[in-house]
Scaffold this motif. Sequence first.
Motif, PDB file in Angstrom:
ATOM      1  N   ILE A  12      30.390  16.338  42.987  1.00  0.00           N
ATOM      2  CA  ILE A  12      30.097  16.131  41.562  1.00  0.00           C
ATOM      3  C   ILE A  12      30.417  14.688  41.198  1.00  0.00           C
ATOM      4  N   VAL A  13      29.517  14.055  40.476  1.00  0.00           N
ATOM      5  CA  VAL A  13      29.690  12.658  40.060  1.00  0.00           C
ATOM      6  C   VAL A  13      29.654  12.581  38.541  1.00  0.00           C
ATOM      7  N   GLN A  14      30.704  11.996  37.956  1.00  0.00           N
ATOM      8  CA  GLN A  14      30.734  11.766  36.510  1.00  0.00           C
ATOM      9  C   GLN A  14      30.338  10.332  36.237  1.00  0.00           C
ATOM     10  N   THR A  15      29.466  10.146  35.254  1.00  0.00           N
ATOM     11  CA  THR A  15      28.876   8.833  35.003  1.00  0.00           C
ATOM     12  C   THR A  15      29.685   8.019  34.009  1.00  0.00           C
ATOM     13  N   TYR A  16      30.147   6.836  34.470  1.00  0.00           N
ATOM     14  CA  TYR A  16      30.709   5.839  33.577  1.00  0.00           C
ATOM     15  C   TYR A  16      29.837   4.582  33.558  1.00  0.00           C
ATOM     16  N   TYR A  17      29.111   4.374  34.654  1.00  0.00           N
ATOM     17  CA  TYR A  17      28.242   3.202  34.762  1.00  0.00           C
ATOM     18  C   TYR A  17      26.815   3.676  35.037  1.00  0.00           C
ATOM     19  N   TYR A  18      25.946   3.467  34.063  1.00  0.00           N
ATOM     20  CA  TYR A  18      24.564   3.941  34.192  1.00  0.00           C
ATOM     21  C   TYR A  18      23.846   3.293  35.364  1.00  0.00           C
ATOM     22  N   ALA A  19      24.148   2.028  35.637  1.00  0.00           N
ATOM     23  CA  ALA A  19      23.457   1.338  36.729  1.00  0.00           C
ATOM     24  C   ALA A  19      23.764   2.001  38.071  1.00  0.00           C
ATOM     25  N   VAL A  20      24.984   2.479  38.243  1.00  0.00           N
ATOM     26  CA  VAL A  20      25.326   3.169  39.491  1.00  0.00           C
ATOM     27  C   VAL A  20      24.597   4.506  39.561  1.00  0.00           C
ATOM     28  N   LEU A  21      24.560   5.239  38.450  1.00  0.00           N
ATOM     29  CA  LEU A  21      23.837   6.511  38.429  1.00  0.00           C
ATOM     30  C   LEU A  21      22.368   6.291  38.771  1.00  0.00           C
ATOM     31  N   ARG A  22      21.793   5.207  38.243  1.00  0.00           N
ATOM     32  CA  ARG A  22      20.394   4.905  38.551  1.00  0.00           C
ATOM     33  C   ARG A  22      20.190   4.787  40.054  1.00  0.00           C
ATOM     34  N   ASP A  23      21.081   4.038  40.729  1.00  0.00           N
ATOM     35  CA  ASP A  23      20.961   3.886  42.181  1.00  0.00           C
ATOM     36  C   ASP A  23      21.116   5.227  42.892  1.00  0.00           C
ATOM     37  N   LEU A  24      22.064   6.048  42.408  1.00  0.00           N
ATOM     38  CA  LEU A  24      22.306   7.331  43.066  1.00  0.00           C
ATOM     39  C   LEU A  24      21.120   8.277  42.910  1.00  0.00           C
ATOM     40  N   VAL A  25      20.513   8.302  41.722  1.00  0.00           N
ATOM     41  CA  VAL A  25      19.368   9.192  41.483  1.00  0.00           C
ATOM     42  C   VAL A  25      18.137   8.712  42.245  1.00  0.00           C
ATOM     43  N   PHE A  26      17.924   7.394  42.255  1.00  0.00           N
ATOM     44  CA  PHE A  26      16.732   6.856  42.919  1.00  0.00           C
ATOM     45  C   PHE A  26      16.861   6.878  44.445  1.00  0.00           C
ATOM     46  N   HIS A  27      18.056   6.588  44.957  1.00  0.00           N
ATOM     47  CA  HIS A  27      18.188   6.377  46.398  1.00  0.00           C
ATOM     48  C   HIS A  27      19.189   7.306  47.081  1.00  0.00           C
ATOM     49  N   GLY A  28      19.965   8.070  46.310  1.00  0.00           N
ATOM     50  CA  GLY A  28      21.005   8.873  46.923  1.00  0.00           C
ATOM     51  C   GLY A  28      22.163   8.005  47.374  1.00  0.00           C
ATOM     52  N   PHE A  29      23.047   8.560  48.214  1.00  0.00           N
ATOM     53  CA  PHE A  29      24.155   7.778  48.755  1.00  0.00           C
ATOM     54  C   PHE A  29      24.525   8.316  50.134  1.00  0.00           C
ATOM     55  N   ASP A  30      25.276   7.511  50.875  1.00  0.00           N
ATOM     56  CA  ASP A  30      25.693   7.874  52.219  1.00  0.00           C
ATOM     57  C   ASP A  30      27.201   8.111  52.250  1.00  0.00           C
ATOM     58  N   TYR A  31      27.601   9.055  53.108  1.00  0.00           N
ATOM     59  CA  TYR A  31      29.027   9.302  53.330  1.00  0.00           C
ATOM     60  C   TYR A  31      29.206   9.899  54.710  1.00  0.00           C
ATOM     61  N   LEU A  32      29.947   9.202  55.555  1.00  0.00           N
ATOM     62  CA  LEU A  32      30.265   9.647  56.912  1.00  0.00           C
ATOM     63  C   LEU A  32      29.020  10.090  57.681  1.00  0.00           C
ATOM     64  N   GLY A  33      27.983   9.275  57.629  1.00  0.00           N
ATOM     65  CA  GLY A  33      26.780   9.538  58.396  1.00  0.00           C
ATOM     66  C   GLY A  33      25.826  10.542  57.784  1.00  0.00           C
ATOM     67  N   GLU A  34      26.154  11.092  56.623  1.00  0.00           N
ATOM     68  CA  GLU A  34      25.273  12.040  55.938  1.00  0.00           C
ATOM     69  C   GLU A  34      24.688  11.381  54.696  1.00  0.00           C
ATOM     70  N   HIS A  35      23.431  11.735  54.402  1.00  0.00           N
ATOM     71  CA  HIS A  35      22.786  11.220  53.191  1.00  0.00           C
ATOM     72  C   HIS A  35      22.773  12.314  52.128  1.00  0.00           C
TER      73      HIS A  35
END
Length: 859
Positions: free
Chosen positions: A113-136
């Motif tokens: 779960i991700v809580q939004t404080y910075y809209y620009a980061v949320l934009r990147d996460l929604v558009f591109h997702g994120f990586d963690y320990l080799g998983e997307h």
Amino acid sequence: MEKQVHMYSVDTGAFFSEEEARLQRRVTKNKRFKAALEKRREDPERIAGSARRAGERIKKATALLKQTLDKGSGVRALRPEQLTPRHVVSLFESTLTRTLQLEIDALTTDLLIVQTYYYAVLRDLVFHGFDYLGEHYVCFTASAGQIRTKKTMFIKEALLKRHRAALMCGLTVEDINAQGGVNVNKYLAYLALCNSATDRWADFDIDRAIVVDDFETAVEATVDAIDEGTYKVTRERRRISINHTDGCGMILPGCAATSRMVRMPWIKGLLVPFAFDRFLQNHPQADSKVKDIYGRTYDLIADRIEIVFTRSQFKMWPFYPSWDAYKQAFKRYGCQAAIGNEEEEAGRDAHFNYQMLQTLDGLGEEELRQMCAATNTRIRQIGSSRETMLRVLGADRHRARKNYYQQALTIYPELLADTYSREVLKQVKRGLVKRAWGGKIRIDGKHTFICPDLYAFCERLLLGIEAPRGLLADGEVSCSLYPDKPKLDCLRSPHLYREHAVRRNVVDQEKKRWFITRGLYTSCHDSISLLLMFDADGDKSLVCAEETLIRAAERQMQDIVPLHYPMGKAQPSRLEPKTIYEGLIAAYSGGNIGKISNDITKIWNSAAPDLDVIKWLCMENNFTIDYAKTLYKPVRPPRIDERVKACTRARPPHFFVYAKDKREQEVEPAGDRIVDRLRRTIVNARLNFSAANLGTFDYRLLKYKPSAPARVDPRVVDRYAELDRHKRFMTMEPLEQDSSGDHLYVYKEIRRQLLEVQPDLDIVTDMLVDHLYKHQNSSFKTTLWSSFGDVLVRNLQRNVKQKLTEGYMACIVCGKRTPHTSNNKRHCTACAAEARRRYKAEKARQYRAEQAKKRMGDA
């Protein structure tokens, strides 16, 4: 619904690059420095200059951070150091956790779960997702509640691809877009149904279910119509179309004896038991053949239909060509039906709240004392009555789900004699008084599901009557919780305007024959749903039989009619990262319903409440609640805005000190409005531990080996003390004194760390019991019960219930364990003799009184 899974909940700062994290640390450091400066009193000029320079540094670093974030960074990475026990949250088992096969009571990284404080980061996460320990990871969903708190759920992309068909019942984003798209936030909320806390409906058979049109009629009612553009309020008589089954369907009583909330892919709502098969038998002219929402005809009897869903329950029905197509996908992809809340056994009385109380501003002093009587009695009896002690600690028969300490009290009531029970009772008593001063008082009322008149629904569905009569007339309800009460005050939260629906309660043989649940059944001729603003999808009403309350509510509801205004319609759009991001951001800016509610409270607690302003704010509140889905709310005209601000300029009322934990300087002085008067009406009696029937407490029964003293390992005891001291720093959630057994992850972490020191669970538990109960006699044992409660209960079940099976019982008067020689025996020998003596003395007194009365009559 007691099983939980644990996952991480982080904010958008957890995805910062090293440069972004450095800038954020600079901002935080200067904010703390400035805050510390502003608290100092010496040399004001020098401090003011330093604070000003710190403010400039904050502004510069914030601007630089914003510029860096706005550039975007493509696929971001989750920083592993952000995933600490402090960021773990616990969610109940759901269709989502079962479909993903997540391990119960374990920590997962499949979801985040991700809580939004910075809209620009949320934009990147929604558009591109994120990586963690080799998983997307990719954006999965956000419920309406999560949207209001700016939270979004992400999932491993590989896992979503594997289970998408099961979670979406074969529907794809491409299917939806090919048919014109859908409102994005509604789609996210409907997809989030799989994350509702539920148990699996094991014997559900989708071939025994159909979906039909809702039961909707035009109800004539007098309303205060509000123009959403001008805010003009006009009282008029209107014929208003009301969907009585909005979110409600039927299930045969043989399949479910009580109402239940159901969750399936794209389907949600309430199923109420109703014998539509018997309705057909009782009406020979009725037609068992009905059409579903796609036009296909089913025979309720020949096709052995057990469940009738309604169109309003099937949220994505336009995207399936037929009900058969949905059923085939449901079976092909192994979709699940699940049960959420079910109707509970009629239990303890409910509580009033300050919103409901403040609208009864004509309540007299004696009436208020009468309404507070039950609360005052409960406060006075804590500590002096074993039954009350067990009840306030939640160890009575009415509580369906008990934590480990409550289970232990049920097995071994002698635990009440322990110092820890006394400490918890002190906390409970303080909480009871504080909440009562804040408007939460006990009344003769109970929460129950709101159900439509399904007899009228069947008259429409099976008899073809366009304007069915039903079993309830206008102004009537039927609630078997109070069969002998002629009137009920039906309430619902949030209660903002005067929304006391006082109705005649009709519970006769005919009603009991068809309305078999404990729900509140409402009439299809009544505008009650407009007044209380409810749907029938599982909404509950606080049904009150308190006569003082009903009389006061009837007085206050004179000249009060429902509010009416058209709600906005959600527009469809294509499902893609851009529209999902824009929909989330738009919903975040929808406004704060808490502020609107508090403004209404300010007006109710003013000297002369302006009802028109309250009406306008109620309308705005409901638009704001729906904004996450509709993305629409009216714009307040300037002259209206001035009037609203004039009415809400004051600070919150004084009782917010108790209801909202406000400080004295943040609220108005205590006044004479009704909720403020509770401070002098609710007693704060000194807690007197005088209960004489607690019995003799033997702590050794909590141990695996009761007769053997446990060897105390200093490493375990010291580690326990350290973890107990620092537990509040291990979670973002507040840890209450009486939170034993609440399945908080922090306690599971404490247990895990202690077992690293000594791996034998029983040895550790016995050691801690001896340490806390024998050597320290500690009053604070929440960590023990929350971390090892299952072990303690298991030990009690073996040690105490062995005595019970050997023929022992606890005397209800003195609590002493005594041989159980008959099923009717409830007292020990001494207490039974005393009870017989009192019984004979009372009979003799009654006999003497009757003889004296007879002699007077003869004379």
